[in-house]
Design an enzyme around this catalytic site. Structure first.
Site, PDB file in Angstrom:
ATOM      1  N   GLU A  31       0.823  -1.208   0.000  1.00  0.00           N
ATOM      2  CA  GLU A  31       0.000   0.000   0.000  1.00  0.00           C
ATOM      3  C   GLU A  31       0.856   1.257   0.000  1.00  0.00           C
ATOM      4  O   GLU A  31       0.427   2.308  -0.479  1.00  0.00           O
ATOM      5  CB  GLU A  31      -0.922   0.016   1.229  1.00  0.00           C
ATOM      6  CG  GLU A  31      -2.352  -0.300   0.871  1.00  0.00           C
ATOM      7  CD  GLU A  31      -3.332  -0.204   2.033  1.00  0.00           C
ATOM      8  OE1 GLU A  31      -4.360  -0.868   1.924  1.00  0.00           O
ATOM      9  OE2 GLU A  31      -3.100   0.493   3.022  1.00  0.00           O
ATOM     10  N   HIS A  53       8.135 -26.882  -1.557  1.00  0.00           N
ATOM     11  CA  HIS A  53       7.513 -27.982  -2.289  1.00  0.00           C
ATOM     12  C   HIS A  53       6.395 -27.490  -3.205  1.00  0.00           C
ATOM     13  O   HIS A  53       5.622 -28.286  -3.724  1.00  0.00           O
ATOM     14  CB  HIS A  53       6.988 -29.028  -1.293  1.00  0.00           C
ATOM     15  CG  HIS A  53       8.074 -29.571  -0.423  1.00  0.00           C
ATOM     16  ND1 HIS A  53       8.743 -30.744  -0.695  1.00  0.00           N
ATOM     17  CD2 HIS A  53       8.662 -29.069   0.692  1.00  0.00           C
ATOM     18  CE1 HIS A  53       9.671 -30.943   0.222  1.00  0.00           C
ATOM     19  NE2 HIS A  53       9.650 -29.939   1.076  1.00  0.00           N
ATOM     20  N   LYS A  87     -14.080   0.283  -4.191  1.00  0.00           N
ATOM     21  CA  LYS A  87     -15.168   0.608  -3.264  1.00  0.00           C
ATOM     22  C   LYS A  87     -16.277   1.367  -3.982  1.00  0.00           C
ATOM     23  O   LYS A  87     -17.457   1.111  -3.771  1.00  0.00           O
ATOM     24  CB  LYS A  87     -14.641   1.466  -2.108  1.00  0.00           C
ATOM     25  CG  LYS A  87     -13.757   0.702  -1.140  1.00  0.00           C
ATOM     26  CD  LYS A  87     -13.441   1.578   0.052  1.00  0.00           C
ATOM     27  CE  LYS A  87     -12.284   0.999   0.836  1.00  0.00           C
ATOM     28  NZ  LYS A  87     -11.737   1.925   1.807  1.00  0.00           N
TER      29      LYS A  87
HETATM   30  O1  PA5 Z   1      -3.474   1.059   6.011  1.00  0.00           O
HETATM   31  C1  PA5 Z   1      -4.584   1.507   5.794  1.00  0.00           C
HETATM   32  O2  PA5 Z   1      -4.819   2.722   5.910  1.00  0.00           O
HETATM   33  C2  PA5 Z   1      -5.737   0.612   5.426  1.00  0.00           C
HETATM   34  O3  PA5 Z   1      -5.347  -0.699   5.253  1.00  0.00           O
HETATM   35  C3  PA5 Z   1      -6.801   0.624   6.521  1.00  0.00           C
HETATM   36  O4  PA5 Z   1      -6.227   0.222   7.726  1.00  0.00           O
HETATM   37  C4  PA5 Z   1      -7.972  -0.284   6.173  1.00  0.00           C
HETATM   38  O5  PA5 Z   1      -8.514   0.067   4.932  1.00  0.00           O
HETATM   39  C5  PA5 Z   1      -9.044  -0.179   7.241  1.00  0.00           C
HETATM   40  O6  PA5 Z   1      -9.464   1.146   7.389  1.00  0.00           O
HETATM   41  P1  PA5 Z   1     -10.273   1.606   8.643  1.00  0.00           P
HETATM   42  O7  PA5 Z   1      -9.437   1.456   9.851  1.00  0.00           O
HETATM   43  O8  PA5 Z   1     -10.633   3.029   8.368  1.00  0.00           O
HETATM   44  O9  PA5 Z   1     -11.507   0.726   8.722  1.00  0.00           O
END
Ligand code: PA5
Length: 433
Positions: free
Chosen positions: A287, A308, A422
C-alpha cells in the site's frame, strides 16, 4: 543481549552501488524527520515509541484485564491496518495452536478475527465456535466507514444485545477509532462504549503501536512493555546515519534491485506462525509503494512448506525476483531427533540433532541454491522471536518502508488506489449518494 542484523552479501550489489545511493537516503531521512516529504501529515508513527503515553498504555492494560476476567474469547473486528498488526504479533509470539490450548496453558483469552472479509460462511462458522463462550468485542476502524468491519459489527452488535441484553452487551464492546469523527465515534458516544483513539497522524498500516494493535495484543497476554521497548530501540538505532543504519541499507538495496528489474520481493519465513507477519509486511509495502505506476510487488512464502510448491519457480523461473529471509536463530521451542535401533528410515545420521538444526540447514541450503540461481538474497537475522525483537523488527520495516518509498519517489502514506473498487461496489449495492 542479542540483536537484529542485515546480511546483503548475497545480493550481487557492490559497495560502490550502495555508496552512490547514500546521499539520496540522507535526503529521504531529512524528508521524513524534518517533515517536508509527501504525506508528512501521516508520520506520527515515527516518534511514537518515545511519545506513547504511559496513561494510555495503562488504560489498555486495564481494559485487557477486564476482558480476560469476563470473557473466554475476544472477537477483533477490523480489516487491513486495523487488524494485520495485532494478528501478526499474536500469532508470531504465541503457541501455534493458541486458541485450542487449555486455559491454564494460555496467557490470555482466545482471540478470533472477523470483519476482514465478506464471507457469510466465515462469519457464521465463527458464531458456531463462539456459541457457548462469553465474549467481548473490539471493533477497530479509523474511518468508521469501512464496509467489511461495519457489516461484521452490525451483526455482532445484535448478537451481543441478544446474548447479554442491551446494557450488559454494551459493557463488552470496546471501540478503537478516530478521536473525533466517523460513524463509530458517534455510535460510541451514543451507546457509551469504552473507546480508544487512533491518532489523526497515523495511518492504518503504521498503527500497530497504538490501541489498534496494543489492546488485542494485551488481551492475548503478551508483554506490552517489551514490545514498546523494542520499538524504542528501533527508533534509536534506525535514526542513525545511513552508514551505520541497517534499516536504510535494506531500503537502498531493495531500490537498487528494483532498478535492475527485480520487481518482486518475496519475504521468506521458516516458522509457520510468521504467516501474518508476512501479511502485515505485504500490506505495509504494497500500500505504501504501489502507486504512480511504480512499486515492488511484495509476496511471501513459508519454507520449508512452500519449497515444495513455489521453490521450483524461485530456483528456475523468470529472474525478476529477490528474497528477504527473516532468520530466527533461537526457536521458541526445540525438539531432538531420536536414534532408531533399525534405522529403517535411514535418518540415524541426524540423530541427536534438533529439528531446528535441520530447519537451519534447510535455510542455508536454500539460500545457497537460490543465490546460485541468480536470485538476490537478503537476510535479516533475529536472535530470537519475542516481544522486544518483534517490536524492533516492526519499526525496522515501517521506517525502511517510508525511506524506500521516498527513494522510489512516491508518497508512502496514502492509498488512493484502494478507493476505486469501493466506488464500484457501493454503486452495485445501490448505496444512496
Ligand atoms: O493502512 C490503511 O490505511 C488501510 O489498510 C486501513 O487500515 C484499512 O482500509 C481499514 O481502514 P479503517 O481502519 O478506516 O476501517
Amino acid at each position: 543481549m542479542g540483536k537484529i542484523t542485515l546480511d546483503y552479501s548475497r545480493t550481487f550489489i557492490s559497495d560502490e552501488e550502495i555508496e552512490s545511493l547514500v546521499p539520496f537516503a540522507r535526503t529521504a531521512h531529512d524528508m521524513l524527520h524534518k517533515g517536508y516529504g509527501a504525506g508528512s501529515d501521516f508520520t506520527g508513527w515515527l516518534q511514537l515509541p518515545q511519545k506513547i503515553r504511559k496513561e494510555e498504555v495503562e488504560r489498555i492494560k486495564k481494559a485487557a484485564v477486564d476482558i480476560k476476567e469476563s470473557s473466554d474469547a475476544l472477537v477483533v473486528i477490523g480489516v487491513g491496518g486495523s487488524y494485520l498488526g495485532s494478528r501478526a504479533c499474536i500469532e508470531a509470539l504465541n503457541h501455534n495452536f493458541y486458541n485450542q490450548l487449555p486455559i491454564d496453558k494460555r496467557r490470555g483469552t482466545e482471540i478470533y478475527f472477523v470483519g476482514n472479509n465478506l464471507s457469510s460462511s466465515y462469519i457464521s462458522d465463527l458464531m458456531d465456535i463462539l456459541e457457548n463462550k462469553d465474549i467481548s468485542i473490539n471493533v477497530i476502524s479509523k474511518s468508521g466507514a469501512t464496509l467489511e468491519p461495519a457489516v461484521a459489527f452490525r451483526i455482532f452488535k445484535n448478537y451481543m444485545e441478544a446474548k447479554y441484553g442491551k446494557d450488559n452487551g454494551k459493557k463488552r464492546i470496546y471501540v478503537t477509532t478516530d478521536e473525533h469523527k466517523g460513524a463509530l465515534r458517534k455510535l460510541s458516544q451514543e451507546e457509551g462504549y469504552a473507546t480508544f483513539a487512533i491518532p489523526d497522524d497515523i495511518g492504518g498500516r503504521y498503527s500497530v503501536l497504538t490501541a489498534v494493535g496494543l489492546l488485542p495484543i494485551a488481551v492475548a497476554g503478551l508483554d506490552l512493555d517489551g514490545f514498546i521497548s523494542g520499538f524504542r530501540d528501533g527508533l534509536e538505532d534506525y535514526s542513525r546515519d545511513v552508514q551505520d543504519n541497517i534499516c536504510y541499507k535494506y531500503a537502498m538495496v531493495r531500490n537498487i534491485l528494483y532498478s535492475r528489474g527485480k520487481e518482486i520481493e518475496i519475504l521468506v519465513t521458516y516458522e509457520p506462525n510468521l504467516k501474518y507477519l508476512a501479511e502485515w509486511w505485504k500490506q505495509l509495502f504494497g500500500e505504501s509503494e504501489g502507486k504512480d505506476g511504480k512499486g515492488i510487488y511484495p509476496s511471501s512464502v513459508n519454507f520449508t512448506t512452500d519449497l515444495h510448491s513455489l521453490g521450483q519457480l524461485i530456483q528456475d523461473g523468470k529472474r525478476n525476483i529477490f528474497e528477504t529471509t527473516i532468520n530466527i536463530i533461537k526457536p521458541r521451542r526445540d525438539l531432538e531427533i531420536q536414534r532408531l535401533a533399525d534405522d529403517i528410515d535411514g535418518l540415524n545420521f541426524m540423530a541427536g540433532k534438533t529439528v531446528n538444526y535441520v530447519n537451519q540447514k534447510a535455510f542455508e541450503g536454500t539460500v545457497k541454491a537460490h543465490t546460485k540461481g541468480q536470485v538476490p538474497n537478503l537476510i535479516i537475522n533475529l536472535s530470537e522471536m519475542n516481544e522486544y525483537y518483534l517490536g524492533k523488527l516492526m519499526y525496522f520495516f515501517e521506517k525502511a518502508c517510508a525511506i524506500s518509498g521516498y527513494l522510489l519517489g512516491v508518497n508512502p502514506f496514502n492509498q488512493p488506489g484502494v478507493e476505486e473498487y469501493k466506488k464500484n461496489m457501493y454503486q452495485l449495492l445501490g448505496r444512496p449518494n
